[in-house]
Motif scaffolding. Sequence first.
Motif, mmCIF file in Angstrom:
data_model
loop_
_atom_site.group_PDB
_atom_site.id
_atom_site.type_symbol
_atom_site.label_atom_id
_atom_site.label_comp_id
_atom_site.label_asym_id
_atom_site.label_seq_id
_atom_site.Cartn_x
_atom_site.Cartn_y
_atom_site.Cartn_z
ATOM 1 N N THR A 193 109.727 20.788 14.410
ATOM 2 C CA THR A 193 109.211 20.959 13.049
ATOM 3 C C THR A 193 109.885 22.177 12.401
ATOM 4 O OG1 THR A 193 107.154 19.961 13.750
ATOM 5 C CG2 THR A 193 107.083 21.165 11.695
ATOM 6 N N GLY A 195 116.000 21.324 6.322
ATOM 7 C CA GLY A 195 115.599 20.338 5.306
ATOM 8 C C GLY A 195 115.933 18.908 5.714
ATOM 9 N N SER A 239 113.382 21.136 11.457
ATOM 10 C CA SER A 239 113.347 20.251 10.291
ATOM 11 C C SER A 239 113.192 21.067 9.003
ATOM 12 C CB SER A 239 112.181 19.263 10.455
ATOM 13 O OG SER A 239 111.893 18.620 9.267
ATOM 14 N N HIS A 240 112.315 22.062 9.036
ATOM 15 C CA HIS A 240 112.111 22.898 7.845
ATOM 16 C C HIS A 240 113.333 23.769 7.580
ATOM 17 C CE1 HIS A 240 107.491 22.408 8.384
ATOM 18 N NE2 HIS A 240 108.037 21.413 7.719
#
Length: 366
Positions: free
Chosen positions: A144, A151, A147-148
Amino acid sequence: MKDDMVPLVKPYIPDRDVLMPALESILYSGYIAEGQAVYDFENRFKEYIGNPYCLAVHSGTDALHLAFRLIGIQPGDEVISTPMTAEPTNTSIVMAGGKIVWGDVNPHNGLLDPASVRSLITERTKAIVLVHYAGMVCDMNAFTALSHEFGIPIVEDAAHALGSKWRGLMTGCNSPYTIFSLQAIKHMTTVDGGFLCVKEETVLNRARRLRWFGLDKGRSRLENDITEVGYKYAMNNVNATIGNVQMQYVRDVVGRYIANGRYYDAALSGIPGISLVEYAPDTEPSYWLYTMRVERRDDFIKMMEAAGIMVSPLHHRSDTHSLFKASQRELPNMDKWYAEYIHIPCGWWVDEETRNYIVETIKRGW
Ligand SMILES: Cc1ncc(COP(=O)(O)O)c(C=O)c1O
């Protein structure tokens, strides 16, 4: 497999007395296509998962393909995925026109390794597919964050992981896209079926149109205007009726997989020749198959089969298929994992006596 063997997988089908009247009623109702039974099933599934944006489809493969369409994968776009899965995870990336980039796995659990994925990200990377293989949950803390940072959306392939959790939340609540399969041998089956779970209403509404040729089912056919091509991925009322009955039992059935898995985690630790898997931090597996590593695997399989217990590695690594030849690369941890991992029966049909027998059989050695 002999009839009296303990199977590795087995569909849970509710009692005839409960299922058959419901099936008979829908079959002769005059409405067997997508309709109220599907919407009722969606509502029950949403409540179970704890996510209001869940869409029923005809298969997990359809749900995967929809996720890649929603992301907007274009020919040549890269999708980082794992070879440690069933083939549909990766054939659906190809269906959407994506180019697969294989991440290597954690050699202690066979799940995608965040460090390997990080090293493969380029400006062409459009998605990361996390397969919660056999019900174990990938390292969601690390993925996660990744992913952040970049992007890049995550697609969780939770075909094996109904009822698993990350940070106390059900899988299906945690990423922009999560798919489930309700195929014959999964935790919950509707014979065939699947779910796509998303995080936004607008995405759900677009997915709903793509599920039905691009048409808006909320409007009459004459008022409809297709603006982008969709598919025939709808669930029908017959599969959904099985699902509605299954929902009465799902917590209990999934609970039995989890109870057996936890029992094995304790009972099989410290046995020579067995290495237990490492679960990722803050995750709770749902143990679709109990997974471990074993020395001299062929001998282990022979010994267990002679004792009447089905055991198997079950899946063929995806990266060796000719279809994916262009993506081939060295995956040293995958090689190590693939040579050693094994599944033993863990599902709802394994009662206390059977699981004790399985553990005692393993303890005798091979
Ligand atoms: C990991 C995984 N992903 C996706 C699928 C596709 O699901 P379905 O068979 O419902 O299309 C399956 C299995 O069947 C699977 O095992």
